[in-house]
Design an enzyme around this catalytic site. Structure first.
Site, PDB file in Angstrom:
ATOM      1  N   ASN A  99       0.858  -1.185   0.000  1.00  0.00           N
ATOM      2  CA  ASN A  99       0.000   0.000   0.000  1.00  0.00           C
ATOM      3  C   ASN A  99       0.896   1.237   0.000  1.00  0.00           C
ATOM      4  O   ASN A  99       1.398   1.652   1.037  1.00  0.00           O
ATOM      5  CB  ASN A  99      -0.914  -0.013   1.228  1.00  0.00           C
ATOM      6  CG  ASN A  99      -1.797   1.215   1.328  1.00  0.00           C
ATOM      7  OD1 ASN A  99      -1.670   2.164   0.566  1.00  0.00           O
ATOM      8  ND2 ASN A  99      -2.697   1.205   2.297  1.00  0.00           N
ATOM      9  N   ARG A 105      -2.612  -1.792  -3.476  1.00  0.00           N
ATOM     10  CA  ARG A 105      -3.460  -0.609  -3.540  1.00  0.00           C
ATOM     11  C   ARG A 105      -3.093   0.156  -4.808  1.00  0.00           C
ATOM     12  O   ARG A 105      -1.937   0.517  -5.024  1.00  0.00           O
ATOM     13  CB  ARG A 105      -3.230   0.281  -2.328  1.00  0.00           C
ATOM     14  CG  ARG A 105      -3.999   1.604  -2.398  1.00  0.00           C
ATOM     15  CD  ARG A 105      -3.400   2.600  -1.446  1.00  0.00           C
ATOM     16  NE  ARG A 105      -4.120   3.874  -1.452  1.00  0.00           N
ATOM     17  CZ  ARG A 105      -3.551   5.032  -1.133  1.00  0.00           C
ATOM     18  NH1 ARG A 105      -2.281   5.085  -0.798  1.00  0.00           N
ATOM     19  NH2 ARG A 105      -4.255   6.147  -1.153  1.00  0.00           N
ATOM     20  N   HIS A 123      -9.283   7.367  -1.426  1.00  0.00           N
ATOM     21  CA  HIS A 123      -9.246   6.754  -0.089  1.00  0.00           C
ATOM     22  C   HIS A 123     -10.369   5.731   0.074  1.00  0.00           C
ATOM     23  O   HIS A 123     -10.821   5.458   1.192  1.00  0.00           O
ATOM     24  CB  HIS A 123      -9.333   7.818   1.027  1.00  0.00           C
ATOM     25  CG  HIS A 123      -8.132   8.698   1.104  1.00  0.00           C
ATOM     26  ND1 HIS A 123      -8.212  10.067   1.255  1.00  0.00           N
ATOM     27  CD2 HIS A 123      -6.813   8.412   1.038  1.00  0.00           C
ATOM     28  CE1 HIS A 123      -6.993  10.588   1.283  1.00  0.00           C
ATOM     29  NE2 HIS A 123      -6.133   9.596   1.164  1.00  0.00           N
ATOM     30  N   ARG A 177      -0.191  18.872  -0.674  1.00  0.00           N
ATOM     31  CA  ARG A 177      -1.152  19.170  -1.737  1.00  0.00           C
ATOM     32  C   ARG A 177      -2.084  20.303  -1.315  1.00  0.00           C
ATOM     33  O   ARG A 177      -2.446  20.426  -0.149  1.00  0.00           O
ATOM     34  CB  ARG A 177      -1.961  17.917  -2.079  1.00  0.00           C
ATOM     35  CG  ARG A 177      -1.198  16.938  -2.947  1.00  0.00           C
ATOM     36  CD  ARG A 177      -1.970  15.635  -3.103  1.00  0.00           C
ATOM     37  NE  ARG A 177      -1.634  14.687  -2.050  1.00  0.00           N
ATOM     38  CZ  ARG A 177      -2.271  13.546  -1.842  1.00  0.00           C
ATOM     39  NH1 ARG A 177      -3.302  13.220  -2.593  1.00  0.00           N
ATOM     40  NH2 ARG A 177      -1.894  12.733  -0.876  1.00  0.00           N
ATOM     41  N   GLU A 204      -6.617  -0.544   5.663  1.00  0.00           N
ATOM     42  CA  GLU A 204      -6.674  -0.746   4.219  1.00  0.00           C
ATOM     43  C   GLU A 204      -6.031  -2.067   3.812  1.00  0.00           C
ATOM     44  O   GLU A 204      -6.472  -2.710   2.854  1.00  0.00           O
ATOM     45  CB  GLU A 204      -5.972   0.412   3.510  1.00  0.00           C
ATOM     46  CG  GLU A 204      -6.636   1.758   3.719  1.00  0.00           C
ATOM     47  CD  GLU A 204      -5.780   2.915   3.266  1.00  0.00           C
ATOM     48  OE1 GLU A 204      -6.312   3.810   2.587  1.00  0.00           O
ATOM     49  OE2 GLU A 204      -4.576   2.936   3.594  1.00  0.00           O
TER      50      GLU A 204
END
Length: 392
Positions: free
Chosen positions: A8, A92, A180, A240, A378
């Site tokens: 991931n 991922r 996400h 970001r 995740e």
């Protein structure tokens, strides 16, 4: 007994895990994190019971980029589990575009199609696909499975999926994808087990980390997301910008003479908490700083979360619960306090003692809206998908 490897890759981190497959959920044998890639990177290894097995500062050759971090992670797994028989590797992949809404076995054709989506997610997709190529070389007999961060949001209604541009662009794929999704998928499942009544209701989940977004869920499905066409939109993040007036981009091109590459570098790598503070992209560093610019960056971050919370509540026609997750959401009592303070008008009343302890429920009995902290996983979502496809 076969094993599953999960990779991931985030914008400045790499999570990984080795799982044992079998009946029921895959069981984690070890999970790990390489954080602060590109800086003072370190590898943290955790056992299945949450006990820390190792913490290592990585040498420069492994700290500079995701390729080096992946090499260090694989070496650690192979050293500790030399007999592991890895039959599948779950990855991922941030962007699945319009076509990939379910986990998919990676073939040369699928990989080629995913490479065309790199411009949609230039900060993540190349790292994801580099991990795929490295895993294929390391484990040539294993099945490689991609799980897409955009897939969870394919249930959006048209009004939450489009921009007010000529319809032809929507048909070409210029739309709000949301990201996400693996984290939101896990939180939705966890809520169904922990609080099934809330799961059926109107829930806003705030995934707050170096990458940050929020998702409005109705009955466990994504109805609206703060992220849009790319992973730039919505909340400010580590480096970001988050939401920005498109007119600013026109100004940068016309008046500052910046080309697409320079603007991309500005928005993805030099903005957000780093750009606002001039200090760091890491929330832990900012919270420890006495610099007023650090405080201003934190204040803007929490202001945008509060603003988006109100918007998502409107999209859901009300609010029953808020869930904090992600590295910042799970660990920063200060951020949760700033987000929830003064939100009694929407039904949120924080229990400050519970919040300071990172309790699973941090709202007080005075509030109508339940506020929770649920650590995301995740890697388990990816392992489940890899096990299904490998077993099939």
């Amino acid at each position: 007994m076969s094993h599953l490897l999960v990779l991931n890759a985030g914008s400045s981190s790499l999570k990984f895990g080795l799982f044992q497959s079998g009946p029921g959920d895959p069981q984690a044998l070890v999970t790990g994190l390489v954080e602060r890639i590109g800086g003072a990177a370190r590898l943290v290894l955790t056992g299945p019971d949450g006990d820390r097995l190792a913490q290592t500062d990585l040498p420069a050759r492994h700290a500079q980029d995701h390729h080096g971090a992946l090499h260090a992670a694989l070496a650690e797994v192979e050293t500790r589990f030399p007999e592991a028989e890895i039959t599948a590797v779950g990855h991922r992949v941030v962007h699945g575009g319009r076509d990939f809404a379910d986990p998919m076995e990676l073939t040369p054709d699928v990989i080629a199609r995913l490479e065309t989506l790199v411009p949609f997610a230039p900060l993540h997709q190349p790292h994801n696909l580099a991990g795929v190529q490295a895993a294929m070389a390391e484990f040539p007999q294993a099945r490689q499975v991609a799980c897409f961060d955009t897939a969870f949001h394919r249930s959006h209604p048209f009004v939450n999926d489009t921009f007010a541009l000529p319809r032809a662009y929507y048909d070409k794929g210029v739309r709000r994808y949301g990201f996400h999704g693996l984290s939101y998928d896990y939180i939705s499942g966890a809520l169904a087990e922990m609080a099934p009544t809330l799961h059926k209701g109107r829930v806003v989940v705030a995934h707050l980390g170096n990458g940050a977004s929020m998702c409005g869920m109705l009955a466990g499905r994504s109805l609206a997301s703060t992220m849009g066409f790319s992973a730039l939109d919505g909340l400010p993040m580590g480096t970001r910008s988050g939401q920005v007036d498109p007119g600013v981009l026109l100004y940068l091109m016309e008046q500052e003479g910046m080309d697409a590459a320079a603007i991309s570098d500005l928005l993805y790598k030099k903005s957000g908490l780093l750009g606002l503070s001039g200090i760091s992209h890491d929330m832990r560093t900012l919270e420890e700083s006495d610099d007023p610019h650090a405080r201003q960056a934190i204040d803007y971050f929490t202001f945008r979360i509060r603003r988006e919370l109100g918007g998502l509540a409107a999209a859901l026609d009300g609010l029953d619960a808020v869930v904090f997750t992600g590295g910042i959401g799970e660990n920063s009592a200060r951020i949760r306090h700033q987000v929830c303070s003064g939100m009694g008008w929407i039904g949120i009343e924080l229990d400050e003692d519970a919040n300071a302890q990172n309790a699973s429920v941090i709202s007080s009995d005075l509030g109508r809206v339940r506020v929770m902290v649920i650590p995301t996983n995740e890697e388990l979502v990816i392992a489940r998908a890899a096990a299904r496809l490998a077993g099939g």
